[in-house]
Enzyme design. Structure first.
Site, PDB file in Angstrom:
ATOM      1  N   LYS A  76      -7.146 -97.431 158.706  1.00 53.11           N
ATOM      2  CA  LYS A  76      -8.547 -97.565 158.336  1.00 53.11           C
ATOM      3  C   LYS A  76      -9.439 -96.635 159.158  1.00 53.11           C
ATOM      4  O   LYS A  76     -10.476 -96.167 158.681  1.00 53.11           O
ATOM      5  CB  LYS A  76      -9.001 -99.013 158.483  1.00 53.11           C
ATOM      6  CG  LYS A  76      -8.356 -99.942 157.465  1.00 53.11           C
ATOM      7  CD  LYS A  76      -8.869-101.366 157.593  1.00 53.11           C
ATOM      8  CE  LYS A  76      -8.239-102.264 156.534  1.00 53.11           C
ATOM      9  NZ  LYS A  76      -8.717-103.663 156.620  1.00 53.11           N
ATOM     10  N   LYS A  93      -0.214-100.964 147.694  1.00 54.67           N
ATOM     11  CA  LYS A  93      -0.575-102.358 147.505  1.00 54.67           C
ATOM     12  C   LYS A  93      -1.877-102.485 146.719  1.00 54.67           C
ATOM     13  O   LYS A  93      -2.810-101.695 146.897  1.00 54.67           O
ATOM     14  CB  LYS A  93      -0.725-103.028 148.877  1.00 54.67           C
ATOM     15  CG  LYS A  93      -0.922-104.534 148.827  1.00 54.67           C
ATOM     16  CD  LYS A  93      -1.016-105.086 150.236  1.00 54.67           C
ATOM     17  CE  LYS A  93      -1.327-106.579 150.207  1.00 54.67           C
ATOM     18  NZ  LYS A  93      -1.522-107.123 151.561  1.00 54.67           N
ATOM     19  N   LYS A 117      -8.652-104.591 147.330  1.00 53.93           N
ATOM     20  CA  LYS A 117     -10.079-104.579 147.017  1.00 53.93           C
ATOM     21  C   LYS A 117     -10.748-103.311 147.519  1.00 53.93           C
ATOM     22  O   LYS A 117     -11.813-102.938 147.041  1.00 53.93           O
ATOM     23  CB  LYS A 117     -10.764-105.801 147.637  1.00 53.93           C
ATOM     24  CG  LYS A 117     -10.425-107.110 146.964  1.00 53.93           C
ATOM     25  CD  LYS A 117     -11.243-108.265 147.514  1.00 53.93           C
ATOM     26  CE  LYS A 117     -10.697-108.758 148.822  1.00 53.93           C
ATOM     27  NZ  LYS A 117     -11.359-110.009 149.270  1.00 53.93           N
TER      28      LYS A 117
END
Length: 335
Positions: A113, A198, A201
């Protein structure tokens, strides 16, 4: 004999999708009668990445309502909002002060991230695992339902708890070391646009996921356009056909059929035959969830009472743990 305690939660960053449901929430529902459950909406985690303040509160209520709509039973489970209990933030600070920095820098999700955020990476993103540890340790959880990608965070939680107990509560350990509760089947639902990634969201493309509140038309369109291959005949477990394996797995989980039943049913199918079947199955499976969700959202008083009751029960446990931690650290108690 008292039931073991389970703690888990989902961020209120938009609508839940099939990955959240099949990989986590449905497993909570199926096993909830075996445990004493605390399920929270982890809104403190939601701001570790850029978020919209105008929708955070509404999204929080949406997730809580979806918990209920998916089958979380208040006879066995408590639902609450993370930020409504101050002990989460306070314990995080206390645990920060005993957690080595390199433990956090080595976390895989932080590295991934941080690359996306670049120079704007915030301290909260680095510290996310300590907040997650606090969430778990406050409730003395025995089991934590996690996907494979969260196992490292749970291992860190155990390391932090063990370090605290060794340094400050060696004779009478204060923090319980939790164990993972992992269900292999359906634990990792992949993207509709890339079978090697995966379902998430955070993916900028809404076409990559089926949201629990998508309309039948949206579900049909997403499945119609999802990535496939030119090969006729559908099979599981072919590393050269990740999208095929993922879509068959979705059909298996949503239909309730066994892997062998699906393999036999679909072995001679082409995508033109299978995609409408998957869409029809997904729509039928999600309809009762959507109907219950809308009924709950139309009764705000009921939802508020659920969250109030959940907060009261959770807060009593959390505050006791926090006080025990502060006592072990040598703090004075309020008089």
């Amino acid at each position: 004999m008292a039931k073991q305690r389970v703690l888990s939660g989902v961020q209120p960053t938009g609508n839940l999708h099939l990955g959240n449901y099949l990989g986590a929430i449905r497993n909570w529902v199926e096993g909830q009668s075996e445990y004493e459950n605390f399920f929270c909406v982890v809104d403190l985690h939601a701001i570790t990445v850029p978020h919209n303040p105008a929708t955070l509160a509404a999204d929080t209520y949406t997730i809580a309502a979806l918990y209920l709509a998916c089958g979380i039973d208040l006879e066995y489970s408590n639902i609450f909002v993370q930020s409504h209990i101050c002990a989460h933030s306070e314990l995080t600070w206390l645990l920060n002060c005993i957690t080595p920095l390199n433990w956090l820098q080595d976390m895989i999700q932080f590295k991934e991230k941080a690359i996306k955020q670049g120079e704007n990476v915030n301290t909260g993103l680095l510290d996310y695992p300590v907040l997650m540890a606090s969430d778990i340790l406050l409730y003395q959880a025995d089991k934590v339902p996690v996907g494979e990608d969260q196992k490292q965070h749970l291992e860190l939680t155990r390391d932090i708890a063990a370090r605290f107990n060794y340094q400050f509560a060696r004779e009478n350990p204060v923090l319980k070391l939790p164990d993972p509760l992992i269900r292999k089947e359906g634990a990792r639902v992949m993207s509709l646009t890339d079978g090697t990634r995966k379902m998430s969201k955070s993916d900028p493309s809404d076409a990559s996921r089926i949201n629990l509140l998508d309309t039948p038309e949206q579900i049909q369109q997403k499945i119609k356009r999802c990535k496939t291959d030119p090969i006729k005949g559908l099979t599981f477990d072919d590393p050269e056909r990740p999208e095929c394996h993922n879509l068959l797995t979705l059909y298996m989980l949503l239909s309730g059929k066994s892997k062998q039943e699906v393999a036999t049913e679909c072995q001679d199918m082409g995508w033109g035959q299978f995609k409408p079947l998957l869409a029809e199955t997904a729509i039928a499976h999600l309809k009762p969830i959507q109907d219950k969700y809308h009924a709950i959202m139309n009764d705000k008083g009921y939802l508020e009472s659920v969250l109030r009751s959940g907060r009261e029960k959770a807060e009593a446990i959390a505050n006791q743990t926090l006080n025990n931690v502060k006592t072990s650290l040598g703090y004075s108690m309020p008089v």
